[in-house]
Design a protein around this motif. Structure first.
Motif, short mmCIF file in Angstrom:
data_model
loop_
_atom_site.label_atom_id
_atom_site.label_comp_id
_atom_site.label_asym_id
_atom_site.label_seq_id
_atom_site.Cartn_x
_atom_site.Cartn_y
_atom_site.Cartn_z
N ASN A 192 5.34 -14.91 4.65
CA ASN A 192 5.00 -14.82 3.23
C ASN A 192 3.49 -14.75 3.04
N LEU A 193 2.75 -15.57 3.75
CA LEU A 193 1.29 -15.56 3.66
C LEU A 193 0.73 -14.24 4.19
N TYR A 194 1.31 -13.73 5.27
CA TYR A 194 0.90 -12.43 5.82
C TYR A 194 1.08 -11.33 4.78
N GLN A 195 2.22 -11.32 4.10
CA GLN A 195 2.50 -10.30 3.10
C GLN A 195 1.56 -10.43 1.90
N GLN A 196 1.24 -11.66 1.51
CA GLN A 196 0.28 -11.88 0.41
C GLN A 196 -1.10 -11.36 0.80
N SER A 197 -1.52 -11.63 2.03
CA SER A 197 -2.84 -11.18 2.47
C SER A 197 -2.89 -9.66 2.56
N LEU A 198 -1.78 -9.04 2.96
CA LEU A 198 -1.71 -7.58 3.00
C LEU A 198 -1.86 -7.00 1.59
N HIS A 199 -1.18 -7.61 0.63
CA HIS A 199 -1.27 -7.17 -0.77
C HIS A 199 -2.71 -7.30 -1.28
N LEU A 200 -3.35 -8.44 -1.00
CA LEU A 200 -4.73 -8.64 -1.46
C LEU A 200 -5.70 -7.69 -0.76
N SER A 201 -5.46 -7.42 0.51
CA SER A 201 -6.31 -6.49 1.25
C SER A 201 -6.23 -5.09 0.65
N ARG A 202 -5.03 -4.66 0.30
CA ARG A 202 -4.86 -3.34 -0.34
C ARG A 202 -5.54 -3.30 -1.70
N LYS A 203 -5.44 -4.38 -2.44
CA LYS A 203 -6.07 -4.46 -3.75
C LYS A 203 -7.60 -4.33 -3.61
N LEU A 204 -8.17 -5.00 -2.62
CA LEU A 204 -9.61 -4.93 -2.37
C LEU A 204 -10.02 -3.52 -1.96
N GLU A 205 -9.24 -2.90 -1.05
CA GLU A 205 -9.55 -1.53 -0.63
C GLU A 205 -9.51 -0.56 -1.80
N SER A 206 -8.54 -0.73 -2.69
CA SER A 206 -8.43 0.11 -3.88
C SER A 206 -9.63 -0.10 -4.79
N TYR A 207 -10.03 -1.34 -4.98
CA TYR A 207 -11.19 -1.65 -5.82
C TYR A 207 -12.46 -1.01 -5.26
N ILE A 208 -12.66 -1.16 -3.95
CA ILE A 208 -13.85 -0.60 -3.30
C ILE A 208 -13.84 0.92 -3.41
#
Length: 131
Positions: free
Chosen positions: A104-120
């Motif tokens: 669950n934590l892995y999936q949350q971190s993947l979601h946040l990483s994608r969100k950051l990449e999209s923002y950048i």
């Protein structure tokens, strides 16, 4: 230095592997994580799951990996889609047991990483349009 033909495995959650997903492409290099449901030594085919989603993994090219039903595994390889979109498997080139990983934590971190990449990416595009 010559460019390698091997692409990095894009991390995906098994639930994302549906025909409408941008990751659902024949030959797409993916990194998947899930719980091993079964392994057939004769064929080298493993089945892993995350929730109610099951993906077949062709492990014939892997060596020195011990398979244990119920353990978490992570595989990197290419997606193979048959004529019927239900015939899907990952041709694994790398595999490892990842017991102890909080899925669950892995999936949350993947979601946040994608969100950051999209923002950048969006910020970078905005700066180019202003300049």
């Amino acid at each position: 230095m010559a460019a390698s033909g091997i692409k990095p495995g894009v991390p995906v959650i098994l639930r994302e592997l549906e025909p409408s997903s941008p990751f659902f492409k024949h030959g797409q290099s993916l990194r998947v994580t899930g719980r091993l449901q079964s392994y057939q030594a004769e064929t080298g085919i493993a089945e892993m799951s995350d929730g109610n989603v099951i993906l077949k993994i062709d492990t014939r090219h892997l060596s020195d990996l011990i398979f244990s039903a119920g353990s978490l595994y992570q595989f990197i390889g290419e997606l193979v889609i048959g004529f019927n979109t239900q015939d899907v498997l990952l041709q694994a080139r790398v595999g490892r047991m990842v017991d102890g990983l909080d899925l669950n934590l892995y999936q949350q971190s993947l979601h946040l990483s994608r969100k950051l990449e999209s923002y950048i990416s969006n910020t970078s595009r905005s700066k180019k349009n202003l300049g």
